[in-house]
Design a protein around this motif. Structure first.
Motif, PDB file in Angstrom:
ATOM      1  N   LYS A   1      91.503 -37.589 -16.058  1.00 25.32           N
ATOM      2  CA  LYS A   1      92.955 -37.653 -16.295  1.00 25.32           C
ATOM      3  C   LYS A   1      93.261 -37.536 -17.790  1.00 25.32           C
ATOM      4  O   LYS A   1      94.223 -36.870 -18.185  1.00 25.32           O
ATOM      5  CB  LYS A   1      93.528 -38.940 -15.724  1.00 25.32           C
ATOM      6  N   HIS A   2      92.434 -38.182 -18.614  1.00 32.11           N
ATOM      7  CA  HIS A   2      92.609 -38.088 -20.067  1.00 32.11           C
ATOM      8  C   HIS A   2      92.450 -36.639 -20.529  1.00 32.11           C
ATOM      9  O   HIS A   2      93.250 -36.135 -21.324  1.00 32.11           O
ATOM     10  CB  HIS A   2      91.589 -38.996 -20.769  1.00 32.11           C
TER      11      HIS A   2
ATOM     12  N   GLU B   1      92.845 -33.923 -18.721  1.00 28.85           N
ATOM     13  CA  GLU B   1      93.976 -33.130 -18.216  1.00 28.85           C
ATOM     14  C   GLU B   1      95.192 -33.306 -19.115  1.00 28.85           C
ATOM     15  O   GLU B   1      95.906 -32.351 -19.409  1.00 28.85           O
ATOM     16  CB  GLU B   1      94.308 -33.532 -16.783  1.00 28.85           C
ATOM     17  N   GLY B   2      95.453 -34.545 -19.561  1.00 30.50           N
ATOM     18  CA  GLY B   2      96.565 -34.795 -20.473  1.00 30.50           C
ATOM     19  C   GLY B   2      96.375 -34.080 -21.795  1.00 30.50           C
ATOM     20  O   GLY B   2      97.315 -33.505 -22.357  1.00 30.50           O
ATOM     21  N   LYS B   3      95.161 -34.122 -22.303  1.00 28.51           N
ATOM     22  CA  LYS B   3      94.855 -33.439 -23.561  1.00 28.51           C
ATOM     23  C   LYS B   3      95.044 -31.932 -23.415  1.00 28.51           C
ATOM     24  O   LYS B   3      95.591 -31.275 -24.300  1.00 28.51           O
ATOM     25  CB  LYS B   3      93.412 -33.765 -23.953  1.00 28.51           C
TER      26      LYS B   3
ATOM     27  N   GLU C   1      97.028 -30.373 -21.305  1.00 34.52           N
ATOM     28  CA  GLU C   1      98.470 -30.097 -21.219  1.00 34.52           C
ATOM     29  C   GLU C   1      99.120 -30.146 -22.601  1.00 34.52           C
ATOM     30  O   GLU C   1      99.962 -29.315 -22.928  1.00 34.52           O
ATOM     31  CB  GLU C   1      99.136 -31.098 -20.266  1.00 34.52           C
TER      32      GLU C   1
END
Length: 165
Positions: free
Chosen positions: A62-63, A65-67, A69
């Motif tokens: 998840k981290h 994926e956020g990075k 994005e």
């Protein structure tokens, strides 16, 4: 030649051994996968439990994926910025700021390879001690700032030589 006869009990025992071997291989494969996951996630300790490995892997994905994005958003913003027109017929400029025993030269030139070297050569030719030199390039224009210590020769001669670059 004797024929082997399998009784129902022997058949069950053979099937059970096959199941045990398959189960052992499945567990070994799963253990290998957990080891690989554990090595890929930087926040895991060597003695982490399997549930902790899965939990931290999910958090790490998840981290990432956020990075990803965030980086995509930055890339989109860079493409949207308006283009600045380059000024190709720009004449070189040299501005001076004098103080006690230091002189600051602020210059603008059309960007080209080796420009900073040529500027510093002018100062070396006039035996001027350079304290700092910075360069910034944008839109085809290079801005160079040089701070020199006790300019012994005429500042006008240095300025003239810089303008000739």
């Amino acid at each position: 030649m004797e024929q082997q006869v399998f009784t129902p009990a022997k058949r069950k025992r053979g099937e059970h051994e096959t199941q045990v071997i398959c189960e052992r291989l499945r567990r070994e494969k799963a253990a290998d996968y957990y080891t690989v996951l554990q090595s890929l996630v930087p926040t895991l300790f060597p003695k982490a439990t399997r549930s902790k490995i899965v939990e931290e892997t999910i958090r790490y994905i998840k981290h990432l994926e956020g990075k990803l994005e965030f980086l995509k958003q930055q890339q989109r913003e860079q493409h949207v910025q308006p283009l600045q027109l380059t000024q190709r017929n720009c004449t070189p400029t040299v501005d001076l700021a004098l103080s006690r025993n230091m002189t600051k030269f602020a210059m603008s030139f059309i960007s080209r390879p080796g420009l900073l070297c040529r500027v510093l050569q002018v100062f070396e030719t006039h035996f001027v001690d350079v304290l700092t030199a910075t360069i910034a390039s944008a839109s085809g224009i290079s801005r160079i700032t040089v701070t020199a210590w006790e300019v012994g020769v005429s500042v006008d001669r240095i300025k003239r030589d810089l303008m000739a670059i």
